[in-house]
Motif scaffolding. Structure first.
Motif, PDB file in Angstrom:
ATOM      1  N   ILE A  22      21.864  31.467 -37.617  1.00 43.56           N
ATOM      2  CA  ILE A  22      22.285  32.585 -36.768  1.00 43.56           C
ATOM      3  C   ILE A  22      22.692  32.067 -35.386  1.00 43.56           C
ATOM      4  O   ILE A  22      23.726  32.449 -34.844  1.00 43.56           O
ATOM      5  CB  ILE A  22      21.177  33.649 -36.665  1.00 43.56           C
ATOM      6  CG1 ILE A  22      20.970  34.327 -38.030  1.00 43.56           C
ATOM      7  CG2 ILE A  22      21.497  34.681 -35.579  1.00 43.56           C
ATOM      8  CD1 ILE A  22      19.730  35.199 -38.110  1.00 43.56           C
ATOM      9  N   PHE A  23      21.889  31.183 -34.835  1.00 45.06           N
ATOM     10  CA  PHE A  23      22.198  30.629 -33.509  1.00 45.06           C
ATOM     11  C   PHE A  23      23.541  29.911 -33.498  1.00 45.06           C
ATOM     12  O   PHE A  23      24.369  30.137 -32.617  1.00 45.06           O
ATOM     13  CB  PHE A  23      21.091  29.676 -33.035  1.00 45.06           C
ATOM     14  CG  PHE A  23      21.486  28.913 -31.798  1.00 45.06           C
ATOM     15  CD1 PHE A  23      21.475  29.528 -30.560  1.00 45.06           C
ATOM     16  CD2 PHE A  23      21.908  27.589 -31.888  1.00 45.06           C
ATOM     17  CE1 PHE A  23      21.866  28.842 -29.414  1.00 45.06           C
ATOM     18  CE2 PHE A  23      22.302  26.899 -30.744  1.00 45.06           C
ATOM     19  CZ  PHE A  23      22.281  27.522 -29.507  1.00 45.06           C
ATOM     20  N   TRP A  24      23.754  29.002 -34.441  1.00 43.58           N
ATOM     21  CA  TRP A  24      25.004  28.228 -34.452  1.00 43.58           C
ATOM     22  C   TRP A  24      26.209  29.128 -34.727  1.00 43.58           C
ATOM     23  O   TRP A  24      27.298  28.906 -34.176  1.00 43.58           O
ATOM     24  CB  TRP A  24      24.922  27.073 -35.439  1.00 43.58           C
ATOM     25  CG  TRP A  24      23.997  25.999 -34.925  1.00 43.58           C
ATOM     26  CD1 TRP A  24      22.746  25.702 -35.389  1.00 43.58           C
ATOM     27  CD2 TRP A  24      24.229  25.137 -33.809  1.00 43.58           C
ATOM     28  NE1 TRP A  24      22.193  24.700 -34.633  1.00 43.58           N
ATOM     29  CE2 TRP A  24      23.080  24.330 -33.660  1.00 43.58           C
ATOM     30  CE3 TRP A  24      25.286  24.966 -32.926  1.00 43.58           C
ATOM     31  CZ2 TRP A  24      22.977  23.357 -32.657  1.00 43.58           C
ATOM     32  CZ3 TRP A  24      25.189  23.994 -31.934  1.00 43.58           C
ATOM     33  CH2 TRP A  24      24.034  23.204 -31.807  1.00 43.58           C
ATOM     34  N   SER A  25      26.044  30.129 -35.550  1.00 49.25           N
ATOM     35  CA  SER A  25      27.127  31.091 -35.789  1.00 49.25           C
ATOM     36  C   SER A  25      27.449  31.852 -34.505  1.00 49.25           C
ATOM     37  O   SER A  25      28.624  32.036 -34.153  1.00 49.25           O
ATOM     38  CB  SER A  25      26.741  32.083 -36.889  1.00 49.25           C
ATOM     39  OG  SER A  25      26.540  31.427 -38.111  1.00 49.25           O
ATOM     40  N   TRP A  26      26.400  32.290 -33.818  1.00 43.42           N
ATOM     41  CA  TRP A  26      26.580  33.020 -32.564  1.00 43.42           C
ATOM     42  C   TRP A  26      27.270  32.135 -31.525  1.00 43.42           C
ATOM     43  O   TRP A  26      28.231  32.538 -30.872  1.00 43.42           O
ATOM     44  CB  TRP A  26      25.232  33.501 -32.022  1.00 43.42           C
ATOM     45  CG  TRP A  26      25.363  34.265 -30.743  1.00 43.42           C
ATOM     46  CD1 TRP A  26      25.558  35.600 -30.599  1.00 43.42           C
ATOM     47  CD2 TRP A  26      25.358  33.716 -29.408  1.00 43.42           C
ATOM     48  NE1 TRP A  26      25.674  35.923 -29.264  1.00 43.42           N
ATOM     49  CE2 TRP A  26      25.559  34.789 -28.516  1.00 43.42           C
ATOM     50  CE3 TRP A  26      25.209  32.432 -28.895  1.00 43.42           C
ATOM     51  CZ2 TRP A  26      25.595  34.614 -27.133  1.00 43.42           C
ATOM     52  CZ3 TRP A  26      25.262  32.250 -27.515  1.00 43.42           C
ATOM     53  CH2 TRP A  26      25.445  33.338 -26.646  1.00 43.42           C
ATOM     54  N   LEU A  27      26.778  30.906 -31.363  1.00 42.66           N
ATOM     55  CA  LEU A  27      27.327  30.002 -30.356  1.00 42.66           C
ATOM     56  C   LEU A  27      28.793  29.686 -30.643  1.00 42.66           C
ATOM     57  O   LEU A  27      29.634  29.711 -29.736  1.00 42.66           O
ATOM     58  CB  LEU A  27      26.508  28.707 -30.286  1.00 42.66           C
ATOM     59  CG  LEU A  27      26.949  27.722 -29.204  1.00 42.66           C
ATOM     60  CD1 LEU A  27      26.761  28.327 -27.812  1.00 42.66           C
ATOM     61  CD2 LEU A  27      26.171  26.410 -29.345  1.00 42.66           C
ATOM     62  N   GLY A  28      29.110  29.400 -31.898  1.00 41.32           N
ATOM     63  CA  GLY A  28      30.493  29.112 -32.263  1.00 41.32           C
ATOM     64  C   GLY A  28      31.402  30.291 -31.972  1.00 41.32           C
ATOM     65  O   GLY A  28      32.473  30.137 -31.373  1.00 41.32           O
TER      66      GLY A  28
END
Length: 178
Positions: A22-28
């Motif tokens: 979720i974090f990496w998807s959000w950051l991207g």
């Protein structure tokens, strides 16, 4: 009866993804859309040129949140958007007095062309539709719409996807290029 039974579905809801995913998807998604928007608003706003279109939001879901999907790969991202933009502009220009027909033909033809070229990218349907319904700011661009905002914005988002999606050890993007 069998026809209606198919509408019940046959699978289960996908499992939850990890907090890290979720974090990496959000950051991207944040950085990808921010990169396009930061170039659009200070430099292009009010010039009649664009760098950001609504279909990029849907692309962000795929290239940052569903990175293993065939629909999220660079070939699909770039090819789907560019081909769909070409189709959308052509449909608008050929059928301008009949926007309902131009809109339907643009989306349907974009889907068919993406299937044919193996570049299916669902946001491409929106890119084609935006070319028809986007209003004077889009229509005045004509075929420039294909290059700016569509191709340029998609390339910027792809570069961010390549950089961000490969930081964590458990993520790899892309799965394929061609």
């Amino acid at each position: 009866m069998r026809y209606f039974c198919k509408m019940k579905g046959s699978g289960q809801c996908p499992p939850r993804v990890s907090g890290s995913e979720i974090f990496w998807s959000w950051l991207g998604a944040f950085l990808g859309v921010a990169a396009v928007a930061l170039l659009h608003y200070p430099f292009l706003e009010g010039t009649g040129l664009l760098l950001i279109v609504g279909s990029f939001g849907a692309s962000a879901v795929l290239i940052y949140g569903a990175i293993s999907s065939p629909l999220a790969q660079p070939r699909n991202l770039l090819g789907g958007h560019v081909l769909s933009a070409l189709v959308g502009v052509a449909c608008y220009q050929l059928l301008e007095p009949h926007l309902w027909l131009a809109a339907a033909l643009a989306v349907a033809t974009a889907i068919a062309l993406m299937h044919f070229t193996r570049t299916l990218h669902p946001p491409g349907g929106a890119t084609a539709l935006i070319a028809v319904i986007g209003g004077p700011e889009i229509h005045d661009l004509g075929f420039w719409y294909v290059l700016l905002p569509v191709a340029t914005g998609a390339v910027i988002m792809l570069v961010v996807a390549l950089l961000i999606n490969n930081i964590p050890a458990n993520r790899q993007y892309p799965e394929f290029w061609f």
